[in-house]
Design an enzyme around this catalytic site. Sequence first.
Site, short mmCIF file in Angstrom:
data_model
loop_
_atom_site.label_atom_id
_atom_site.label_comp_id
_atom_site.label_asym_id
_atom_site.label_seq_id
_atom_site.Cartn_x
_atom_site.Cartn_y
_atom_site.Cartn_z
N ASP A 175 0.84 -1.20 0.00
CA ASP A 175 0.00 0.00 0.00
C ASP A 175 0.88 1.25 0.00
O ASP A 175 2.04 1.20 -0.43
CB ASP A 175 -0.93 -0.05 1.23
CG ASP A 175 -2.29 0.57 0.96
OD1 ASP A 175 -2.34 1.79 0.71
OD2 ASP A 175 -3.31 -0.15 1.03
N HIS A 190 -4.26 5.58 3.95
CA HIS A 190 -4.87 4.36 3.42
C HIS A 190 -4.26 3.08 3.98
O HIS A 190 -4.96 2.22 4.52
CB HIS A 190 -4.78 4.39 1.90
CG HIS A 190 -5.60 3.35 1.21
ND1 HIS A 190 -5.11 2.11 0.89
CD2 HIS A 190 -6.87 3.37 0.76
CE1 HIS A 190 -6.05 1.40 0.27
NE2 HIS A 190 -7.13 2.15 0.18
N SER A 223 -11.47 -1.29 -0.83
CA SER A 223 -10.20 -1.25 -0.10
C SER A 223 -10.36 -1.72 1.33
O SER A 223 -9.43 -2.26 1.93
CB SER A 223 -9.64 0.18 -0.07
OG SER A 223 -8.86 0.47 -1.19
#
Length: 507
Positions: free
Chosen positions: A180, A223, A431
Site C-alpha cells: 500500500d 490508506h 479497499s
Amino acid sequence: MAHLRSRRRLGLAVPLVLSLTASLGFVPAAASAAPLAEPAAQAADAPTLAYVVNTKSDRHTIESVRRAIAAAGGTVVIAYERIGVIVVHSANPGFAEAIRAVRGVQSAGATRTAPLTAAGTTDEGPLQLLTKSQAAKTASAAAGEGEPLEAEQWSLRAIGADRAARINPGSAKVTVAVIDNGVDDTHPDLAPNFSAAQSANCVGGKADTSAGAWRPDTTADAHGTHVAGEIAAPRNGIGVAGVAPGVKVSGIKVSDPVNGLYYPESVVCAFVFAADHGVEITNNSYYVDPWLYNCMDDPDQRAIVDAVNRAQLYAQKKGTLHLASAGNSNHDLDSHAIVDETSPDDSTPVSRTVDPHECFDVPTQLPGIVTVSATGVRNLKSYYSSYGQGVVDVAAPGGDRRYQIPDTPSQNGRILSTVPDGKYGFLQGTSMASPHAAGVAALLKSRYPHATPAQLQALLKAQADNPGCPKSYDQDGDGTQDAVCEGGKRFNGFYGFGIVDALDAVE
C-alpha cells in the site's frame, strides 16, 4: 485516486489462466528470487521512463539481455533473476522497440507514460476523522466491553470477528503484508503487532529496509495504516480491534512520493519481497498504475501484466496467498464492454472501451488472487462495489454510507480504523473489504498452518455465508435496478461464494 477492478477466478476461468501462463510464458521459479545487486540509476537527461524487461530466467539469457539493455541506452535498476524481470530506466524513446527484438526477451514495455522527473487505492470518498466527542460517546457506549471504540465497529460483528477473537485471535506466526502507501507502525494500536523485519519501501522496484522506510510519506497518506488496523489492531484496551488481533502485520510501501501512483516495478518488488521474507498473506487494495486495464494487444501493457504476474505467482509458489479489492465503479466485471476514462492516469487519459476478459486489472485479475467485493451493515452489496459472476470470490464489509446505516453511536456506515499520528478515521470502499477478508484468511492460516495458498483460498470460500442474489437492487428507489446479480445461492456475481465469516473460520 484510482479505482480497482477485478479478474477471472482460478478454477472458474481456466481460459484466462491458460492464456496468461501459456501465451506470456510465465516461468516463476521455485527457488529464491533474490535480485542481482545493481546500484539504482536514472538518466540525467529528461524524459526518462521506467521499463520492465521480461526474459527467460536462466543466467546466460539475463546477462546477454543486460548487455543489450546497456547498448540500447538503458540502465538496470534491479534484476529479479529467478523470475526473469529486469527493471530499467532509459531516456531512449526507442528503447522498448529495440529491446523487444533481442533474443531471450519475452516482453518489454514502459511502466508509465510520464517522465520520472515529472494513487491508485480503492477507498471511496475522503477520510473522515473520528472527533474527540465521537470517541467519548463511543467509549461510553462500550461500557467496558471490548475495545474503547469497538461500538463503532459494526463490521466486526457482521462477520463474527468479535466472538472469534475469544476463541482464537490468530497466531503471531502468521503475517499479513499490507502492500500500500505505507503503514505508520508507531500508532499505539499497530505497534504491538507490527513486523518490521517483513517491511520495506519498494518504490522504484528495489527494496529499502532501513528503519521506518515503510511509513507513509505524509500523515495524509492514511490508506495503508487504515487497512493495517482493520486486519490486526490488537485487543489492547486502546482503540479499535482488527479481525485477527493476534497476527502480525507488515507494511510494504509502493506508492510514488510525487504523485501517489502504484507503478508495476514497485509492485513486482513487493510481491518478491513478501515471498522471500516469509509473509503468508498479502492485501492489495489498489490497482497497478497507470492503466486501469492492461490490454494484451498493447506491448507496454502486456509487459506490465507479464512482470507482475511472474512476481505474484512466484510468491504463491513460496506459500503466499494474495487478496485484492474488486473496485468501486459498480461495474459488472463479467461484461464485455466497460468504458475506461481514467487511463493512463499519470498523463492525459483517453476514453476507451475495454473487454475485461481481454484487458486485465493488475494485480486483481491475475490467476490465484482472491477478489473481494464490499458489503454494508445489511449484508447487501455496497452501492459502489464492482461485481461479476465468475469474477468475485468472496465479499466482506467495506462500508456503505448511503443506504446501509448502522445502529452505532455515530451511525456512520463507513469502516473505522487506525490512521497516522495515533488517530482514527472512517473510510469505505472495496479497499476496506479486502483487509476484512485478509484477516479471516489469517485466522484460517493460524488454524491450518500448513495450508497452501490454494487450500487456504478453498477454506476461505467454504466458510463464507452467501445471502444469495437480492430480489431487487434498486438502491435509490428510482424504479431502475442499479446492478444485476447473476447466479444462485451457492455462488453469484455480488458475493462470489459468500460473505466471509470469522467465527466459522475459528470454530
